[in-house]
Design an enzyme around this catalytic site. Structure first.
Site, PDB file in Angstrom:
ATOM      1  CG  ASP A 111      -2.025  -0.994   1.161  1.00  0.00           C
ATOM      2  OD1 ASP A 111      -2.294  -1.499   0.060  1.00  0.00           O
ATOM      3  OD2 ASP A 111      -2.619  -1.277   2.217  1.00  0.00           O
ATOM      4  NE  ARG A 112      -0.780   7.346  -0.241  1.00  0.00           N
ATOM      5  CZ  ARG A 112      -1.787   8.200  -0.069  1.00  0.00           C
ATOM      6  NH1 ARG A 112      -2.211   8.916  -1.083  1.00  0.00           N
ATOM      7  NH2 ARG A 112      -2.375   8.324   1.108  1.00  0.00           N
TER       8      ARG A 112
END
Length: 692
Positions: free
Chosen positions: A73-74
């Site tokens: 995930d970012r």
């Protein structure tokens, strides 16, 4: 003059320290938080895959092949693996698909309580609103093994039956609602109510670790999507990855050191970001700059915010980059008083970033003490570190030129936090009649003209910034007959325009938090609703109003309520009201609302309840062209030329309250009189005029 974007070492494709391991088959990187694995949008260049390919090409690898088998995930940091040869893909893919790759994460949580120190979480994950997931306990509830011995024996059996479990899980996934998610956890460390957990997912699902921990009442710190406690970032880190090397078959382990922010959060001690001296502040500034890579390397923008206060870990400080120079703003109390950032330390750290020169702006807690924004104590005219910039020069924003002056008071000529709103105006302006209110140096109008606006009116009360706006429009070749710049007080100007049936397709309303003229005072907290009602009255059917405020005392919900009430008062039917995000270089302070609230309101046909004195535009009646506007001098009514005869704005015996049109020659360089506009966005919570 348009200086190049300076400080290239701040924005490398990949920092060498990110490379954990590399050979002919694999490259493993330590991904920072905030960096997407893949580009979320086709035109983005600030994801890990795009940047890593650019890095490899820069080293001479023309193909720069990357095989993608994993994602983070970012906002998750840590170990991320890619293959470097197509021939290595099959062996790596088999391990990821067969779940023989061992992935270990560390997460920070609070409220661990008397839970067992290790256990297994089993859920089925289903989509939830807002891009989130929802965890449903397996039949009989999520199992948390009470005995470590039983868990270890079960783990061994599951490992031996991995193939059978995988096939069975796939059948279950198809037959039941949601997808199966299995995660093992182990308590690593606990201090008071806070704890660090080691997590080993047996499956790989979207948001798996985040949603499963939230489902058992332990949302990860810094995860607002799942109700996590406040933290500087999402405290989830991919600490280790184990697999067999695709070429040799030997066991390979890749590790990433736990970021210091985890230890700081676990200790729960309020950290002073300035206590570490110049080196620590410089490091924080460089980390903040890294998060602006996508803006800096796009190639069409040479002005941006490098540091935005507490949102970047340096409260009460902002740092803006203008080509080859920096402007540092210090917010809050005076030097040496509680809450004031250490002036020389911050300036020295900024200068070490490599800029040609550094300017400083001092912004007291109470802006009312600023009588003259050009006084040396608030805004020294010359650089306080390094070389002076030219007195006036041009920066680029999405390719559009804007004149700036770094040493002329608290404001520089452009508000950088409105960059993406100007881009939206540019996209909406084709063929439109545009009105820009409290226009300052006309940046929104420049964007509208570049987007194809057929006519525009730019209104501001300050003669100095009106002349500046004229220069900005001339720089892009705007026709002064179609794109009129007016020196006037916005309130009476709007009233006169409404009485004259003047209508616009797009209105930009971005007033200061506070402003004072010779005849009036304005406060966004008390006067924004009345101002917005006037703006709605000059919207054409189907028109749009872009309304903004950076007043920290006005919450987003209250701001939207003001706009709805204003539309009703003006007799407008709002068919859509959309909140607009801020640019990525203006991150909010953790747990706080953004300083800038921006809403795009679209209206339909006028309602039957149109307010008396503000009649809707008649069917088929277009607004008179801007080039026909004749603004009256003192004592005379402003008139529009219409079909060969004069049409006075005001009723008989009353002069329209227009100020005279701006003279074509440049006026004094003063950006505004007594608070007519505000300076760069304040990263602190304090509400103030000048807090931009």
């Amino acid at each position: 003059m348009t200086p190049r974007l300076s400080l290239p070492e701040l924005f490398p494709d990949i920092h060498p320290a990110w490379i954990l391991a590399e050979d002919g088959d694999l490259i493993v990187v330590d991904k920072p938080a905030g960096l997407s694995t893949h580009a979320p949008e086709a035109e983005r260049i600030d994801d890990m895959v795009t940047r890593l390919r650019a890095f490899l090409r820069g080293r001479g690898d023309a193909e720069a092949y990357l095989g993608i088998h994993q994602r983070l995930d970012r906002d998750t940091s840590g170990v991320l693996l890619f293959t470097r040869r197509r021939e290595a893909n099959a062996a790596v893919a088999r391990q990821f698909e067969g779940r023989t790759v061992q992935k270990t994460y560390v997460a920070a949580v609070s409220g661990f309580g008397d839970r067992p120190p290790r256990g297994t979480l089993r859920h089925r994950l289903v989509p939830a609103p807002g891009g989130a997931m929802r965890a449903l306990a397996e039949t009989g509830g999520a199992r948390e093994d009470r005995a470590a011995g039983r868990e270890d024996r079960a783990a061994g059996r599951e490992d031996r039956a991995a193939g059978r479990e995988d096939r069975a899980a796939k059948r279950e996934d198809r037959a039941a609602s949601g997808v199966l998610a299995i995660t093992r956890y182990r308590l690593l460390e606990r201090r008071g109510d806070r704890a660090l957990l080691e997590l080993r997912p047996e499956t790989g699902r979207t948001h798996q670790l985040r949603v499963q921990l939230a489902a058992i009442g332990l949302p990860i710190a810094g995860d607002p999507l799942y109700g996590g406690p406040e933290a500087p970032r999402l405290l989830l880190h991919a600490a280790e990855l184990r697999l067999d090397h695709p070429a040799t078959g030997a066991a390979a382990t890749f590790r990433s050191q736990l970021p210091a922010v985890f230890e700081a959060w676990l200790a729960a001690a309020p950290a002073d970001p300035y206590a570490g001296g110049v080196a620590a502040v410089e490091r924080a500034m460089r980390e903040a700059a890294e998060r602006r890579y996508g803006i800096a390397r796009a190639g069409d923008t040479t002005a941006l915010r490098l540091v935005h206060g507490a949102g970047d870990g340096l409260p009460s400080v902002s740092v803006d980059l203008y080509g080859e120079h920096l402007v540092v703003s210090l917010f809050g109390a005076g030097e040496g008083e509680p809450g004031a950032p250490p002036r020389d330390l911050v300036l020295d750290a900024a200068h070490r970033l490599g800029a040609k020169g550094v300017y400083v702006k001092a912004r007291p807690k109470h802006a009312s003490v600023i009588v003259d924004a050009r006084r040396e104590e608030f805004a020294p005219r010359h650089a306080v570190r390094g070389e002076d910039a030219p007195e006036e020069f041009t920066v680029l924003e999405h390719g559009l030129p804007f004149k700036v002056r770094l040493g002329d008071g608290l404001s520089t000529g452009i508000f950088l936090d409105q960059r993406e709103n100007r881009r939206r105006v540019r996209e909406l302006a084709r063929g439109a009649r545009v009105l820009n209110l409290f226009a300052y140096t006309g940046a929104f109008t420049v964007a509208a003209v570049a987007g194809g606006a057929r006519e525009s009116v730019t209104v501001d009360v300050s003669r100095g910034v009106v002349a500046w706006a004229r220069d900005n429009l001339a720089a892009i070749g705007a026709d002064p007959a179609a794109h009129v710049v007016v020196e006037a007080d916005v309130f009476p100007w709007l009233k006169a325009a409404a009485q004259s049936d003047r209508r616009f397709d797009l209105v930009v309303l971005d007033p200061p938090s506070f402003a004072t003229t010779k005849k009036s005072r304005f406060s966004a907290a008390s006067d924004f609703g009345a101002l917005a009602a006037l703006a709605f009255r000059v919207l054409a059917p189907g028109g749009r109003l872009l309304a903004c405020t950076n007043h920290r005392g006005i919450a987003r919900a209250r701001f939207r309520r003001h706009l709805h009430e204003a539309a009703r008062e003006a007799g407008c039917d709002v068919v859509q009201m959309k909140d607009l995000p801020d640019p990525i270089d203006f991150p909010s302070e953790p747990g706080a609302e953004s300083h800038l609230k921006s809403v795009l309101a679209s209206v339909g046909a006028p309602s039957a309840r149109a307010r008396e004195g503000a009649p809707p535009a008649k069917a088929g009646k277009a607004a008179p062209p801007a080039k026909a506007a004749q603004f009256a001098k003192a004592g005379k009514a402003a008139q529009f030329a219409k079909a060969g005869k004069a049409a006075p704005f005001a009723k008989a015996g009353k002069a329209a309250p227009f100020a005279k049109a701006a003279p074509p020659a440049r006026a004094a360089k003063a950006p505004a009189a007594r608070g007519a506009r505000r300076g760069p966005a304040a990263p602190a919570r304090t509400t103030r005029r000048g807090a931009r």
